[in-house]
Design an enzyme around this catalytic site. Structure first.
Site, PDB file in Angstrom:
ATOM      1  CD  GLU A  94      -2.726  -1.216   2.097  1.00 48.39           C
ATOM      2  OE1 GLU A  94      -2.629  -0.704   3.328  1.00 48.39           O
ATOM      3  OE2 GLU A  94      -3.901  -2.142   2.030  1.00 48.39           O
ATOM      4  CB  SER A 144      -1.624  -1.547   9.999  1.00 45.64           C
ATOM      5  OG  SER A 144      -1.530  -2.493   8.597  1.00 45.64           O
ATOM      6  CG  HIS A 151     -15.398  -8.187   5.858  1.00 41.96           C
ATOM      7  ND1 HIS A 151     -15.013  -7.618   6.991  1.00 41.96           N
ATOM      8  CD2 HIS A 151     -14.282  -8.144   4.940  1.00 41.96           C
ATOM      9  CE1 HIS A 151     -13.967  -7.157   7.089  1.00 41.96           C
ATOM     10  NE2 HIS A 151     -13.207  -7.371   6.073  1.00 41.96           N
ATOM     11  CG  HIS A 152     -14.444 -14.425   6.831  1.00 45.16           C
ATOM     12  ND1 HIS A 152     -14.550 -15.914   6.242  1.00 45.16           N
ATOM     13  CD2 HIS A 152     -15.778 -14.495   7.526  1.00 45.16           C
ATOM     14  CE1 HIS A 152     -15.647 -16.409   6.260  1.00 45.16           C
ATOM     15  NE2 HIS A 152     -16.343 -15.501   7.147  1.00 45.16           N
ATOM     16  CD  GLU A 153      -8.864  -7.730   8.973  1.00 44.81           C
ATOM     17  OE1 GLU A 153      -7.854  -8.461   9.088  1.00 44.81           O
ATOM     18  OE2 GLU A 153      -9.168  -7.118   7.770  1.00 44.81           O
ATOM     19  CG  HIS A 180      -9.325  -6.423   0.325  1.00 43.30           C
ATOM     20  ND1 HIS A 180      -9.238  -5.068   0.278  1.00 43.30           N
ATOM     21  CD2 HIS A 180      -9.903  -7.124  -0.516  1.00 43.30           C
ATOM     22  CE1 HIS A 180     -10.245  -4.930  -0.695  1.00 43.30           C
ATOM     23  NE2 HIS A 180     -10.408  -5.953  -1.355  1.00 43.30           N
ATOM     24  CD  GLU A 181      -6.030  -5.485   3.932  1.00 46.80           C
ATOM     25  OE1 GLU A 181      -6.352  -4.591   3.736  1.00 46.80           O
ATOM     26  OE2 GLU A 181      -6.564  -6.606   4.544  1.00 46.80           O
ATOM     27  CD  GLU A 214      -6.370  -3.292  -0.085  1.00 48.03           C
ATOM     28  OE1 GLU A 214      -6.892  -2.173   0.118  1.00 48.03           O
ATOM     29  OE2 GLU A 214      -6.134  -4.298   0.800  1.00 48.03           O
ATOM     30  CD  GLU A 254      -7.906   0.383   2.466  1.00 47.21           C
ATOM     31  OE1 GLU A 254      -9.017  -0.055   3.043  1.00 47.21           O
ATOM     32  OE2 GLU A 254      -6.630  -0.030   2.488  1.00 47.21           O
TER      33      GLU A 254
END
Length: 754
Positions: free
Chosen positions: A194, A218, A466-468, A536-537, A555, A561
């Site tokens: 990112e 992060s 959604h699974h973070e 993502h990430e 992503e 974002e």
């Protein structure tokens, strides 16, 4: 004079040419040789111009504490002789489950060179018995595939007695550039992509590095002042576009590139990552060949510092070099996909391109929250009675709001609704390195999972799960079966996964071999449950979506974002198709119409794009998974412009890149799957652009209703981003559209066959 000549000859390694192979059209030539030290060397030309100067290949193995290591036993760099070489040709046409075109041709010429390394292993001394030295040998195969638009090569390790289990300290593949090219690059980092792309000469990378790093992310682990990520896009002074990346990265660490410059040579230093500082970790590299502007592969380590744990038979990912004298060829290139294995899912009928909206942007901007309550500084999932907890009143994933999004999706022909923050645990999810944050099955009290799914299905819409994971990979794997069974129960068919923060187990990195294995495990488990994955990430893609087409998006770059975190430059989306998108589609989450966020929130950031430019992204940023990312109420203010998002497809029979220059502009035309309709999009940087669209791709003798969504004359991403025009007319093959794109703007065109 004779003595001087002899000295020169001794200083230059003598090459033993193993073979050469040309691309099917003859434009690219790959030569392979072994020098007098037994080091593998390759070089590459395009239409007679040097692309890769002579460059070494090889690996350094880590010493195994369980083995007695003799001289060179950890060296797969030199001492090789050619045992065998084979050439072959391959030509097929295959059909992707989804993609930019209905069919893809996979046509290459191949050179496979088998190398043998022999040495004497000195046995350890024993007080009673002196064992004689043991003769050992190891075999590796280096396979090259040469396409019309680039090459791929990889190392293959057959099963053998003297090379069975082995640990990789570093892969040392070199890419010696022929000049000080212009490069579009991201800082090399084990944990984040990112970043904002930098545009410099190769010689300027070191000087730009520290200011280029997104230190506030992060998770950051920069490893070198000259380390960059792939996909790396370059342009030579004589007009060659060159791209270095990798394909089919599985059971292996993600590759970065480290530039060898004068200072690196003097220090002969590799730098170890894992913190926000450059930490020296000396490792000598052989620089006996003159190699200015040479990149050396640099693998992502795991928590132990190792770069790979291997067992023969095995192979590395493909290392790829794409080249053309036309920038458009970089964007239409299928080399990465072709180097991956064919689809392993027998029945793919459940995999479908998807347009979606979601309860997401308002949390990103800061108007709403993922967490249900502010009552606790931290929580343990099994110790809270949620029915007695005081809500904060800002939780977005509530029944009323989700139904509003479902209604909006149903009204506008969107397939699914993403809902983030539906499950308990968000109160302290950002507390880094907490192992057990989520269980992925327990909803908050204000999210009625059964009712909402039934309501969505009654409207012809599905909810996107959604699974973070909060980067706790082991926790996700513990719960994944129950989580996917819950999805099957309620009719979810897609999941967005997230990996924010430092990896757990502690000390590991997002792009290590172990984490790459985790991401692939998730994809395979999802396939068993007929679930599509949008990661993502996670690690940057390398074409695995050919093999596992339920990987519909990801992503792995600086997405929309960041428009809420300070913004991205207008040229950002004119670079990503040349870099990040080379390995697979990106869930960029486009479609922001109200670019000044202060109009509806307390966020003072603003998106550097016009409305017409936002529409263009649905074509220039290819993905079978496209989001309408703004709020429903913001779209309702510009309903006539939103019509294009309703109309545009996200699966295609054909794609033609009409104009392209990295970081400047991209114009592409795409034919919607199973129809005669075309859509055209153009996106430009902060300087603006006038696109000339020749409609030669339309069917001759047929007329099309043409709707043009363009920037108004006074449009500008800074001062007037919402100024656009909509023009309708009838066109035919042979007509030309000349469309002016405002700074930071673009255009979108629908061509509906009559």
């Amino acid at each position: 004079m004779k003595r001087l000549l002899l000295s020169i000859l001794l200083a230059v390694p003598m090459m033993v040419l193993a073979g050469s192979v040309k691309s099917p059209n003859g434009n690219i030539e790959l030569k392979f040789s072994v020098d007098n030290m037994g080091r593998p060397v390759y070089e590459m030309t395009y239409k007679g111009k040097a692309v890769i100067n002579p460059s070494h290949l090889g690996l350094i193995l880590a010493k195994d504490k369980h083995a007695s290591m003799g001289m060179n036993e950890n060296d797969l760099m030199n001492g090789f002789t050619i045992k065998d070489e084979q050439t072959s040709e391959f030509d097929e046409t295959w059909k992707p489950v989804w993609g930019e075109t209905a069919t893809i041709r996979n046509h290459y010429n191949e050179l496979a060179v088998t190398l043998e390394q022999r040495w004497m292993q000195q046995m350890p001394k024993n007080d009673r018995i002196q064992k004689a030295p043991r003769r050992l040998s190891r075999t590796i195969l280096i396979r090259f595939r040469v396409y019309d638009d680039g090459i791929g090569f990889r190392y293959e390790f057959p099963q053998q007695k003297d090379l069975n289990y082995f640990l990789i300290q570093e892969e040392m593949s070199e890419f010696a550039m022929a000049g000080d090219h212009t490069a579009w690059w991201l800082p090399g980092d084990y944990d984040t992509q990112e970043q904002m792309t930098q545009e410099t000469k190769l010689s300027e990378i070191r000087g730009r590095m520290k200011e280029a790093v997104n230190w506030g992310n992060s998770s950051v682990a920069v490893f070198s002042e000259t380390g960059v990520q792939t996909s790396l896009q370059m342009k030579s002074a004589d007009g060659l576009y060159i791209n270095i990346h990798e394909a089919a990265c599985q059971d292996y660490a993600t590759m970065h590139l480290e530039l060898v410059d004068a200072e690196t040579k003097a220090l002969t230093t590799k730098l170890g990552g894992g913190s926000n500082a450059y930490t020296p970790n000396p490792k000598p590299i052989d620089y006996s060949l003159p190699k200015p502007f040479t990149f050396v592969s640099h693998l992502t380590p795991d928590a132990t510092g190792l770069k790979g744990c291997m067992q023969t038979p095995c192979e590395t990912p493909w290392r790829t070099v794409m080249v053309s004298d036309d920038a458009r060829d970089m964007l239409s290139n299928n080399l990465i996909l072709n180097l991956n294995e064919p689809c392993k899912i027998e029945d793919t009928s459940w995999i479908h391109p998807t347009k979606y909206c979601g309860v997401w942007w308002e949390m990103i901007v800061g108007k709403s929250s993922w967490n249900y309550t502010d009552e606790f500084p931290s929580i343990k999932l099994d110790q809270i009675d949620w029915s007695s907890v005081k809500p904060n009143g800002r939780h977005a994933a509530n029944n009323e709001k989700v139904k509003r999004y479902i209604d909006f999706a149903a009204k506008n022909g969107l397939d699914e609704v993403l809902v983030e923050g539906w499950n308990v645990g968000w109160e302290d999810w950002a507390n880094m390195w907490k192992r057990d944050v989520f269980d992925f099955v327990t909803p908050y009290p204000d999210f009625d999972i059964k009712m909402l799914n039934e309501y969505a299905h009654s409207k012809g819409v599905k909810i996107l799960m959604h699974h973070e994971t909060s980067s706790s990979s082991q926790n996700y794997e513990r719960h994944i079966k129950e989580a996917y069974e819950l999805m099957n129960k309620y009719g979810y068919d897609a999941v967005k996964t997230g990996y924010v923060g430092d990896i757990i187990p502690r000390g590991d990195h997002h792009y290590s071999q172990s984490m790459n294995n985790h991401y692939l495990y998730v994809i395979k488990e999802a396939a068993k449950h007929h679930i599509m994955v949008n990661s993502h990430e996670a690690t940057r893609p390398t074409g695995l979506c050919r093999t596992w087409p339920n990987l519909v998006g990801g992503e792995s770059a600086r997405g929309t974002e960041y428009e809420a975190f300070g913004g991205s430059n207008p040229d950002h989306t004119c670079i990503l198709p040349f870099t990040r998108l080379q390995g697979g589609p990106m869930d960029y989450t486009p479609g922001i119409f109200v670019t000044k966020l202060s109009e509806w929130s307390d966020n003072t950031s603003w998106a550097r794009i016009t409305i017409a430019g936002s529409l263009a992204l649905y074509l220039t940023m290819y993905s079978p998974l496209q989001m309408a990312a703004d709020l429903p109420e913001n779209y309702e203010k510009f309903d006539d412009a939103f019509q294009f998002i309703r109309d545009v497809a996200c699966d295609w029979d054909d794609s033609k890149y009409l104009e392209a220059e990295p970081a400047d502009y991209i114009t592409v035309a795409r034919k919607a799957k199973g129809t005669d309709n075309w859509f055209v999009g153009g996106k430009c940087d902060e300087n603006g652009h006038t696109a000339v669209v020749k409609l030669d791709f339309l069917d001759k003798g047929r007329k099309y209703v043409c709707t043009i969504y363009a920037d108004a004359k006074d449009a500008h991403y800074e001062t007037n981003p919402q100024a656009y025009t909509i023009t309708k007319k009838v066109v035919k093959a042979g007509d030309t559209l000349k469309i002016k794109e405002a700074p930071g703007g673009g255009f979108a065109v629908s061509l509906i066959a009559k």
